[in-house]
Motif scaffolding. Structure first.
Motif, mmCIF file in Angstrom:
data_model
loop_
_atom_site.group_PDB
_atom_site.id
_atom_site.type_symbol
_atom_site.label_atom_id
_atom_site.label_comp_id
_atom_site.label_asym_id
_atom_site.label_seq_id
_atom_site.Cartn_x
_atom_site.Cartn_y
_atom_site.Cartn_z
ATOM 1 N N ASP A 14 -39.063 11.708 -49.282
ATOM 2 C CA ASP A 14 -38.044 10.264 -48.907
ATOM 3 C C ASP A 14 -38.503 8.746 -49.972
ATOM 4 O OD1 ASP A 14 -36.275 8.350 -49.562
ATOM 5 O OD2 ASP A 14 -36.171 8.498 -47.403
ATOM 6 N N ALA A 16 -37.767 6.192 -49.605
ATOM 7 C CA ALA A 16 -37.978 4.687 -49.494
ATOM 8 C C ALA A 16 -38.522 4.813 -47.794
ATOM 9 C CB ALA A 16 -36.656 4.786 -48.763
ATOM 10 N N GLY A 20 -42.494 2.691 -46.732
ATOM 11 C CA GLY A 20 -42.042 1.915 -46.078
ATOM 12 C C GLY A 20 -42.660 1.229 -44.691
#
Length: 478
Positions: A14, A16, A20
């Motif tokens: 992912d 994002a 992070g």
């Protein structure tokens, strides 16, 4: 492939999540790669058999996912990376929650220490293996990490696990043994009254041969008269108890073989137990009927009988000639009783509470001794697995190529007060009865396979031998 799968799966895939940790990308990405490498390594160690893990644990993606999420939280919430905290959560909780063996837990935490430390972040190319084949890449994009992983060698050299090249031979031997065992299971037994005459003749020959060799039967009443229970000599009790245990084992072997002979002649019914006994004898395997009541052994039938006869001779010689100068530790049915007896002798001699004592160890540069030590016992019969004993230097050394196990000279088990006892820089080496290493917890509170830890001097960090899977064995498989 394990690493690639980790990077292609959620949550790392992912975008994002991968980004992070704003302003802390270098720390996050390097420790993330390091954690994925650790995850792949602990899974691949299972292929190495008992030298990898005593018990093959089912580490999976859920362990990695929770560890990755915790790592991101800790990096974001703290100014400095709390290595102790993430090491505890990952090693003791997430992965360690599956680990039931104390020696496996020690190995797991030792491996994790190589992957969770400040050097992973500060060094440009932190080495995961001594040769530098496996390194932590510099911080870059997600796609670059995936390409870097794809470029890694497809077959892993033992050095990446911290192991010696000989482990490949051990692994191949185990796989071959499993294959042969599977093939033997597919063979029909062809036994039973009125069956194949050749099979019956073969079974008769095997049973007669074994029965002709099992001639030693201990007279426990005479043994108690010659070696009575004495306050200052616990070894008398150890000897008589060992005789009793071996009498029960030889009695079961004797009775079962005689019943099999009768069943072949049609005098008694060939029940399931005798059928299984006959099938095992024909393929040279230790029968399950005997194994249930025997000391742990992975030897084939012929070697098992030879080993059993040697144990009986050892006890018989002790009975005939008196307490031995050097004890053959592999010859005991219940080894812990022998060690407790030796400790008890010392405690009673000096009127010291036995629970305040511990064993210290010294390896002597010889295989025989003319007289026993003043205190403690001399022990012989152990083999090193994953290492060898360098007699010239008096230290643990690396294995010779293609030599998997080497005997260790006499070890002096010397009782000492726990308050005066120090490990120093020695390697705490576990002792096992067989190369399988894992066992079950018996009613005595002892593992059926683990014996005790022995401290061996080394000029290398103990962590080196922990990753090597170095251990002492009471007997080999052949």
């Amino acid at each position: 492939m394990n690493m690639l799968q980790s990077y292609l799966n959620d949550p790392i895939s992912d975008p994002a999540f991968f980004k992070g940790c704003p302003a802390k990308e270098a720390v996050w990405e390097k420790l993330l790669f390091s954690l994925c490498f650790f995850h792949a390594l602990v899974q691949e160690r299972r292929k190495m058999g008992p030298m990898g893990w005593n018990i093959p644990y089912g580490f999976n993606e859920s362990d990695l996912r929770i560890s990755v999420r915790q790592l991101q939280i800790y990096i974001n919430d703290y100014e400095q990376v709390p290595y102790d905290a993430i090491t505890y959560m990952t090693g003791e909780c997430n992965y360690g929650g599956r680990v039931t063996d104390d020696w496996d837990r020690r190995c797991l935490m030792t491996i994790l220490a190589d992957f969770y430390n400040s050097a992973v972040v500060t060094e440009t190319k932190y080495k995961f293996s001594p040769s530098g084949t496996y390194v932590a890449p510099p911080a870059s994009s997600y796609e670059d990490y995936v390409e870097f992983i794809k470029a890694l060698p497809l077959s892993q050299h033992p050095e990446v696990f911290g192991m010696h090249e000989n482990v490949d031979i051990s692994k191949d031997l185990q796989e071959t043994q499993k294959l042969l065992d599977s093939v033997l299971l597919t063979l029909g037994s062809g036994t039973g009254g009125g069956g194949d005459t050749k099979v019956d003749d073969t079974l008769n020959g095997i049973t007669k041969d074994i029965l002709s060799k099992l001639t030693i039967k201990f007279d426990l009443e005479l043994a108690l008269t010659k070696y009575p229970v004495q306050y200052n000599e616990s070894m008398n009790t150890v000897l008589v108890q060992e005789m009793e245990r071996f009498n029960k084992l030889t009695s079961i072997i004797d009775t079962s073989l005689k019943n099999l002979q009768k069943a072949i002649k049609g005098l008694v019914v060939m029940n399931a137990e005798l059928e299984a006994l006959a099938a095992s004898l024909l393929i040279g395997k230790l029968p399950a009927m005997w194994a249930k009541r025997s000391y742990p052994s992975l030897k084939p039938l012929g070697s098992y009988i030879t080993d059993l006869l040697e144990r009986l001779k050892f006890l018989n010689k002790w009975y005939e000639e008196g307490k031995p100068t050097v004890f053959w530790i592999s010859g005991f049915y219940f080894t812990q009783a022998f060690m407790t007896g030796a400790m008890q002798n010392y405690a009673r001699k000096y009127t010291i509470p036995i629970d305040t004592l511990n064993y210290d160890f010294s390896v002597l540069p010889q295989m025989t001794a003319d007289k026993p030590p003043d205190d403690g016992v001399y022990v012989v019969g152990l083999f090193l697995d994953g290492a060898r004993w360098d007699t010239k230097r008096g230290l643990l050394g690396e294995q010779q190529p293609k030599i998997l196990n080497e005997p260790v000279p006499i070890i002096w088990f010397q009782p000492k007060l726990k308050d005066d006892f120090t490990e120093g820089g020695r390697y705490k080496c576990p002792v096992y009865k067989t190369s399988e290493r894992r066992g079950t917890l018996s009613t005595t509170g002892h593992s059926t396979n683990f014996v005790l830890p022995i401290l061996l001097p080394t000029d290398l960090p103990p962590q080196h031998w922990i990753k090597r899977g170095a251990a002492l064995l009471c007997q080999l498989d052949n």
